[in-house]
Design a protein around this motif. Structure first.
Motif, short mmCIF file in Angstrom:
data_model
loop_
_atom_site.label_atom_id
_atom_site.label_comp_id
_atom_site.label_asym_id
_atom_site.label_seq_id
_atom_site.Cartn_x
_atom_site.Cartn_y
_atom_site.Cartn_z
N GLU A 1 -3.76 8.24 4.30
CA GLU A 1 -3.61 9.30 3.31
C GLU A 1 -4.99 9.72 2.79
O GLU A 1 -5.87 8.90 2.58
CB GLU A 1 -2.75 8.78 2.14
CG GLU A 1 -2.49 9.82 1.07
CD GLU A 1 -1.79 11.05 1.63
OE1 GLU A 1 -2.46 12.09 1.76
OE2 GLU A 1 -0.60 10.95 1.96
N ARG B 1 -1.66 15.89 0.52
CA ARG B 1 -0.21 15.99 0.62
C ARG B 1 0.50 15.51 -0.65
O ARG B 1 1.70 15.75 -0.81
CB ARG B 1 0.31 15.14 1.79
CG ARG B 1 -0.23 15.57 3.14
CD ARG B 1 0.43 14.80 4.25
NE ARG B 1 -0.07 15.25 5.55
CZ ARG B 1 0.58 15.09 6.71
NH1 ARG B 1 1.73 14.47 6.71
NH2 ARG B 1 0.07 15.53 7.82
N ILE B 2 -0.21 14.84 -1.53
CA ILE B 2 0.43 14.17 -2.66
C ILE B 2 1.06 15.17 -3.62
O ILE B 2 2.15 14.94 -4.15
CB ILE B 2 -0.58 13.26 -3.38
CG1 ILE B 2 -0.97 12.11 -2.43
CG2 ILE B 2 -0.02 12.71 -4.67
CD1 ILE B 2 -2.07 11.21 -2.96
N TYR C 1 5.46 18.54 1.70
CA TYR C 1 5.54 17.18 2.22
C TYR C 1 6.40 16.34 1.27
O TYR C 1 6.37 16.53 0.05
CB TYR C 1 4.15 16.55 2.35
CG TYR C 1 3.29 17.26 3.38
CD1 TYR C 1 3.32 16.88 4.71
CD2 TYR C 1 2.50 18.35 3.01
CE1 TYR C 1 2.56 17.55 5.66
CE2 TYR C 1 1.74 19.03 3.94
CZ TYR C 1 1.78 18.62 5.27
OH TYR C 1 1.04 19.28 6.21
N ASP D 1 7.58 12.45 -0.05
CA ASP D 1 7.16 11.06 -0.14
C ASP D 1 8.33 10.14 0.20
O ASP D 1 9.44 10.33 -0.31
CB ASP D 1 6.69 10.72 -1.56
CG ASP D 1 5.56 11.60 -2.04
OD1 ASP D 1 5.10 12.45 -1.27
OD2 ASP D 1 5.14 11.44 -3.20
N PHE E 1 9.25 5.93 0.30
CA PHE E 1 8.78 4.68 -0.28
C PHE E 1 9.36 3.56 0.56
O PHE E 1 10.58 3.38 0.61
CB PHE E 1 9.29 4.59 -1.73
CG PHE E 1 8.53 3.66 -2.61
CD1 PHE E 1 7.23 3.26 -2.34
CD2 PHE E 1 9.11 3.20 -3.79
CE1 PHE E 1 6.54 2.43 -3.19
CE2 PHE E 1 8.43 2.37 -4.65
CZ PHE E 1 7.15 1.98 -4.35
N GLN F 1 0.05 5.51 2.88
CA GLN F 1 -0.77 5.06 1.76
C GLN F 1 -0.25 3.70 1.31
O GLN F 1 0.87 3.59 0.82
CB GLN F 1 -0.69 6.07 0.60
CG GLN F 1 -1.54 5.72 -0.60
CD GLN F 1 -1.40 6.76 -1.70
OE1 GLN F 1 -0.54 7.62 -1.66
NE2 GLN F 1 -2.26 6.66 -2.71
N VAL G 1 3.63 4.14 0.83
CA VAL G 1 4.20 5.48 0.73
C VAL G 1 3.86 6.23 2.01
O VAL G 1 2.69 6.32 2.39
CB VAL G 1 3.65 6.24 -0.49
CG1 VAL G 1 4.25 7.65 -0.54
CG2 VAL G 1 3.96 5.48 -1.77
N ARG H 1 4.15 9.92 3.90
CA ARG H 1 4.37 11.34 3.61
C ARG H 1 4.53 12.10 4.91
O ARG H 1 3.66 12.07 5.77
CB ARG H 1 3.23 11.89 2.75
CG ARG H 1 3.19 11.25 1.37
CD ARG H 1 2.13 11.84 0.46
NE ARG H 1 2.27 11.23 -0.87
CZ ARG H 1 1.63 10.13 -1.26
NH1 ARG H 1 0.79 9.52 -0.43
NH2 ARG H 1 1.83 9.62 -2.47
N GLN I 1 8.77 10.06 -9.92
CA GLN I 1 9.10 9.34 -8.69
C GLN I 1 8.73 7.87 -8.81
O GLN I 1 7.70 7.51 -9.41
CB GLN I 1 8.35 9.96 -7.50
CG GLN I 1 8.75 11.39 -7.21
CD GLN I 1 7.96 12.00 -6.08
OE1 GLN I 1 7.96 13.21 -5.94
NE2 GLN I 1 7.26 11.21 -5.27
N ASN J 1 7.54 5.89 -6.62
CA ASN J 1 6.26 5.51 -6.02
C ASN J 1 5.08 5.82 -6.95
O ASN J 1 4.09 5.07 -6.98
CB ASN J 1 6.06 6.20 -4.66
CG ASN J 1 6.22 7.70 -4.70
OD1 ASN J 1 7.30 8.21 -5.02
ND2 ASN J 1 5.18 8.43 -4.38
N ASP J 2 5.18 6.89 -7.75
CA ASP J 2 4.12 7.18 -8.72
C ASP J 2 4.10 6.14 -9.84
O ASP J 2 3.03 5.78 -10.34
CB ASP J 2 4.30 8.58 -9.30
CG ASP J 2 4.00 9.68 -8.29
OD1 ASP J 2 3.05 9.52 -7.50
OD2 ASP J 2 4.72 10.69 -8.27
#
Length: 566
Positions: free
Chosen positions: A4, A8-9, A14, A16, A18, A37, A45, A47, A226, A228-229
């Protein structure tokens, strides 16, 4: 797959995913256009282009691969919890000195005087704003911007502070949490944070991507994040505390009704794992879903073979998801009758298969995913995602097959993700803790009114779906004086202020144990045990119980029980 790099974040083109690493990574290596990532040795993660996010996504990748979306849990009382009494003892005037409070939420109004020292410098040791694209991101995250204490101090000395540090809390939830946990005393307003001498580390979370909101049928304007965040926010808080060499009490006042309501979610696993670290505590708000009528529970009578579930759908409901989790080893199926009487015959479960159900007399479409053995929990999941659901009474017959208990739960989305006019006619208030509150190791908090020792009306109730004891402790959470975005104060109620309160109390214990050297090897389970030991209990009740956990927080009793050690 390629590493990553960050572009794309934020890009909605895109999506995500997990995943557990490295177990699931082999599947995604077949994509030529995917980035990975790593979060840690166990999770990552991935993407991929959002075109891959379609009706077959869960059957292909599994339920747990799609990040669940969580919302904020909520949109007086130091005396009642014994904190004031404790401060009046010179040797125990614990105010959070040397301890950090970690908040991952909607951000913070860093210009508020309750977060400044008398010399106009900040009490915020670091701030990571995931929403601001730049190059000063936290290590290995590739997104957001990190602001140091020095930068925030520079902003506070400026006529235009937001030109230097442009991070804002537009919602106020994070500011509320930080203020209750660690705000300065304002005697003329009757306000004091639980630990006014503690410092803060703040993460402002990045809003969820629209492609995931669309997938989960969540309203476009809903405040949600999210998983993952949130996971990267937890990592950032831990890294920052270790870098500063100070203990940290982390407050999580976010939740979701998605998932199996046990410890098996990827994020719940991470919350429990990080709770095992020395010098850290994690506190989680239980939620306010107890009276929302969005949970159903039943045990199918084998002599009948099915159970009838009635769901009222309100007018103008655009879409929502509904999750049935069947307890193993039972096997479950369903049929559906719409409000107009259109009947969809029993849909037989197959391994990792999805169905699209359309109705002739209504515009409703239901996407149904069957996970006969959901990968994380090992139990069966039937996920329904409604588009343009017809208002009125929907009827589901749930069929069970097996020679052991045929129990199942159904959850609708949490408040803010669905209208209050959509609910089960025969709902169950128990097992309504939001998903993160079911994590095994963190401290899960419920909320009560100190004026009359009554439970807050709307609190979510335990236990977990698998019978683990949650919540553990009740804290003040009704009409709590809290900072607002006008730099004044307003009363707030719910389990979010209660979680902030407990986070402050955990910081008190960390100060006594680690900073003062009384108990230098301490972690979440130790702090939880001390809170349970000192809790105030009603002799007419049996403990633990689904409403109160092990009782009402009393900080003075914690230290009274430790008198010989002190």
């Amino acid at each position: 797959m390629i590493p990553e790099t960050g572009e794309r974040i934020f890009n909605n083109d895109y999506v995500d995913l997990f995943i557990h690493f490295p177990r699931d990574l082999e599947y995604f290596e077949r994509f030529t256009d995917a980035t990975v990532q790593l979060l840690d040795l166990m999770t990552a993660v991935v993407r991929i282009p959002s075109t891959y996010l379609d009706n077959s996504t869960i059957s292909k990748y599994g339920y747990s691969a799609v990040p669940i979306l969580s919302g904020i849990v909520d949109q007086a009382d130091l005396e009642a919890s014994g904190i004031t009494r404790l401060r009046n003892i010179p040797n125990l005037n614990l105010r959070g000195q040397g301890v950090l409070i970690g908040i991952l939420d909607t951000g913070i109004d860093y210009t508020n005087p309750i977060f400044r020292y008398p010399d106009n410098t900040t009490k915020i040791a670091a701030l990571w704003d995931q929403t601001i694209y730049g190059e000063n991101y936290s290590t290995n995250t590739y997104y957001g911007t990190e602001y140091t204490r020095e930068q925030i101090n520079q902003a506070l000395q400026s006529q235009n502070p937001y030109e230097i540090v442009p991070s804002r809390d537009e919602i106020g939830h994070g500011t509320m949490l930080a203020g209750i946990a660690a705000g300065n005393e304002v005697p003329e307003k009757g306000f004091s944070g639980v630990t006014p001498d503690a410092e803060l580390v703040i993460v402002k979370l990045k809003p969820a991507k629209q492609n995931l909101k669309d997938f989960w049928k969540i309203p476009t304007d809903a405040v949600c994040y999210q998983s993952n965040d949130i996971a990267f926010a937890l990592e950032y808080l831990e890294i920052t505390a270790n870098k500063l060499g100070r203990p940290m009490s982390i407050c999580v006042a976010l939740g979701s009704s998605q998932g199996p309501h046990d410890n098996s979610l990827i994020l719940n696993y991470l919350l429990s794992l990080r709770s095992e670290n020395l010098n850290f505590t994690i506190t989680i708000a239980g939620g306010n879903e107890g009276n929302a009528r969005r949970h159903y529970y039943s045990v199918i009578d084998p002599s009948i073979g099915y159970d009838t579930v009635e769901l009222k759908v309100g007018n103008n409901e655009k879409g929502f998801s509904m999750e049935l989790w069947g307890d193993s080893p039972g096997l479950f199926a369903m049929d559906i009758t719409s409000p107009s009487g259109e009947y969809i015959s029993r849909i037989i479960p197959r391994v990792n298969e999805y169905f699209k159900v359309s109705f002739i007399f209504d515009n409703t479409i239901i996407l149904i995913d069957y996970q006969v053995v959901e990968a994380q929990s090992g139990d069966q999941l039937i996920l329904l995602r409604f588009s343009d659901p017809a208002p009125g009474i929907w009827t589901f017959h749930i069929y069970g097959k097996g020679d052991l208990s045929l129990s199942f739960h159904i959850w609708l989305p949490m408040d803010g993700f669905i209208s209050g006019d959509t609910f089960f006619l025969k709902s169950d208030p128990d097992t309504t803790l939001l998903s993160f509150a079911n994590a095994t190791e963190p401290i899960t908090v419920t909320s009560y009114n100190t004026a009359n020792d009554s439970l807050y009306l709307n609190v979510s109730k335990g236990y977990t779906r698998t019978g683990n004891i949650k919540p553990e402790i009740a804290a003040p959470g009704v009409n709590i004086t809290s900072p607002n975005l006008d730099q004044g104060f307003s009363p707030v109620s719910g389990t979010s202020p209660a979680a902030a309160f407990i986070s402050g109390v955990a910081a008190i214990i960390l100060e006594w144990g680690i900073v003062n050297g009384n108990l230098p090897l301490i972690k979440t389970s130790d702090v939880k045990g001390l809170m349970i030991r000192g809790a105030r209990r009603d002799p007419t009740l049996t403990y633990p119980n689904q409403d109160w956990g092990y009782g009402i927080l009393n900080v003075y009793h914690i230290f009274e029980s430790l008198r010989s050690s002190i």
